[in-house]
Design a protein around this motif. Structure first.
Motif, PDB file in Angstrom:
ATOM      1  N   LEU A 201      -2.739  10.265   7.652  1.00 26.93           N
ATOM      2  CA  LEU A 201      -2.249  11.634   7.810  1.00 26.93           C
ATOM      3  C   LEU A 201      -2.311  12.401   6.495  1.00 26.93           C
ATOM      4  N   LEU A 202      -1.943  11.736   5.400  1.00 30.49           N
ATOM      5  CA  LEU A 202      -1.900  12.393   4.097  1.00 30.49           C
ATOM      6  C   LEU A 202      -3.166  12.162   3.274  1.00 30.49           C
ATOM      7  N   ALA A 203      -4.117  11.427   3.859  1.00 29.73           N
ATOM      8  CA  ALA A 203      -5.387  11.147   3.176  1.00 29.73           C
ATOM      9  C   ALA A 203      -5.157  10.483   1.825  1.00 29.73           C
ATOM     10  N   ILE A 204      -4.309   9.453   1.829  1.00 28.42           N
ATOM     11  CA  ILE A 204      -4.052   8.707   0.601  1.00 28.42           C
ATOM     12  C   ILE A 204      -4.535   7.272   0.775  1.00 28.42           C
ATOM     13  N   ASP A 205      -4.916   6.670  -0.328  1.00 31.12           N
ATOM     14  CA  ASP A 205      -5.426   5.309  -0.316  1.00 31.12           C
ATOM     15  C   ASP A 205      -4.254   4.353  -0.535  1.00 31.12           C
ATOM     16  N   ALA A 206      -3.565   4.005   0.538  1.00 35.37           N
ATOM     17  CA  ALA A 206      -2.367   3.177   0.439  1.00 35.37           C
ATOM     18  C   ALA A 206      -2.707   1.696   0.527  1.00 35.37           C
ATOM     19  N   ALA A 207      -1.804   0.888   0.025  1.00 32.36           N
ATOM     20  CA  ALA A 207      -1.934  -0.563   0.121  1.00 32.36           C
ATOM     21  C   ALA A 207      -0.892  -1.095   1.103  1.00 32.36           C
ATOM     22  N   TYR A 208      -0.940  -2.390   1.353  1.00 34.01           N
ATOM     23  CA  TYR A 208       0.027  -3.076   2.220  1.00 34.01           C
ATOM     24  C   TYR A 208       0.007  -2.482   3.632  1.00 34.01           C
ATOM     25  N   LEU A 209      -1.154  -2.555   4.245  1.00 33.60           N
ATOM     26  CA  LEU A 209      -1.355  -1.932   5.555  1.00 33.60           C
ATOM     27  C   LEU A 209      -1.412  -2.946   6.692  1.00 33.60           C
ATOM     28  N   THR A 210      -1.089  -4.190   6.399  1.00 30.52           N
ATOM     29  CA  THR A 210      -1.001  -5.212   7.445  1.00 30.52           C
ATOM     30  C   THR A 210       0.348  -5.902   7.334  1.00 30.52           C
ATOM     31  N   GLY A 211       0.775  -6.507   8.428  1.00 29.90           N
ATOM     32  CA  GLY A 211       2.052  -7.199   8.417  1.00 29.90           C
ATOM     33  C   GLY A 211       2.151  -8.254   7.327  1.00 29.90           C
ATOM     34  N   PRO A 212       1.174  -9.163   7.218  1.00 26.45           N
ATOM     35  CA  PRO A 212       1.240 -10.171   6.154  1.00 26.45           C
ATOM     36  C   PRO A 212       1.286  -9.560   4.751  1.00 26.45           C
TER      37      PRO A 212
END
Length: 232
Positions: A201-212
């Motif tokens: 939505l904010l067009a940011i390169d985020a990390a930690y995008l999976t449950g593990p």
């Protein structure tokens, strides 16, 4: 906040000398200041080597007396009051300002560049300057069509972002000492899913995008807090 910074500087400059901290606060200004004493011990400046007092000499004055005193002294009033009609002088755009003072600040040509820069932050972050009040709405005539369009998109994105954030249950919200536990598999997947949608939505390169990845991140944060704390 500003007085704390000044107090810190005074403490360093005068480590073992008494300090009289004179302020210009008045009871009429706010409910918090209504109960302030005329004078008191200054807890932020007093130490084992130094005695410090706060003195508020005009605390009883109404605003009319302030203006009259300045006039009697022949002092020129700050242009924020005299030219732009502000009720208070503070930062150019203060998060505690009234809508009238925000408009007064925006009417000053010297503030136009910073106004546009701050509106740009609103547009890129999807957060309004004062919560539900967007600085972009204070003086939209100072914005070009591209920025007005960006703000409109940001407001729509803000609604979706807040909806996504509201999906987090209370036990996953920030508390003092956070994080206090590693989330379970289901909670971690929920967090990751919300992070994925907000990052898109904010067009940011985020990390930690999976449950593990979320669970690993919590473990790392907790280990950094207290190396001996068991993870659960």
């Amino acid at each position: 906040m500003k007085t704390r910074i000044i107090a810190s500087a005074l403490a360093k400059r005068f480590p073992d000398r008494p300090i009289l901290n004179v302020t210009g606060i008045r009871r009429q200004e706010s409910a918090a200041r209504r109960g302030r004493p005329v004078a008191a011990r200054d807890p932020h400046l007093t130490s084992g080597k130094r005695e410090a007092q706060i003195w508020n000499p005009i605390i009883e004055w109404p605003v009319e007396q302030v203006w009259q005193t300045l006039d009697d002294a022949g002092l020129e009033i700050h242009e924020a009051y005299r030219v732009y009609g502000s009720s208070r002088v503070s930062c150019a755009f203060c998060i505690m300002s009234s809508i009238g003072d925000l408009r007064a600040a925006a009417s000053c040509p010297d503030n136009h560049e910073i106004y546009r820069a701050m509106v740009d932050l609103e547009a890129r972050s999807t957060f309004g300057f004062q919560g539900n009040r967007w600085l972009a709405d204070v003086a939209p005539d100072l914005l070009d069509a591209e920025m007005r369009s960006a703000v409109a998109s940001a407001k729509r994105a803000a609604i979706e972002r807040m909806w996504l954030e509201a999906r987090l249950p209370r036990h996953l919200l920030y508390v003092k000492g956070w994080p206090t536990a590693v989330p379970g598999i289901e909670d971690a997947e929920l967090i990751a899913g919300i992070r994925r949608r907000i990052s898109t939505l904010l067009a940011i390169d985020a990390a930690y995008l999976t449950g593990p990845a979320v669970r690993d991140r919590y473990r790392d944060l907790m280990a950094a807090q207290s190396p001996d704390q068991p993870l659960h």
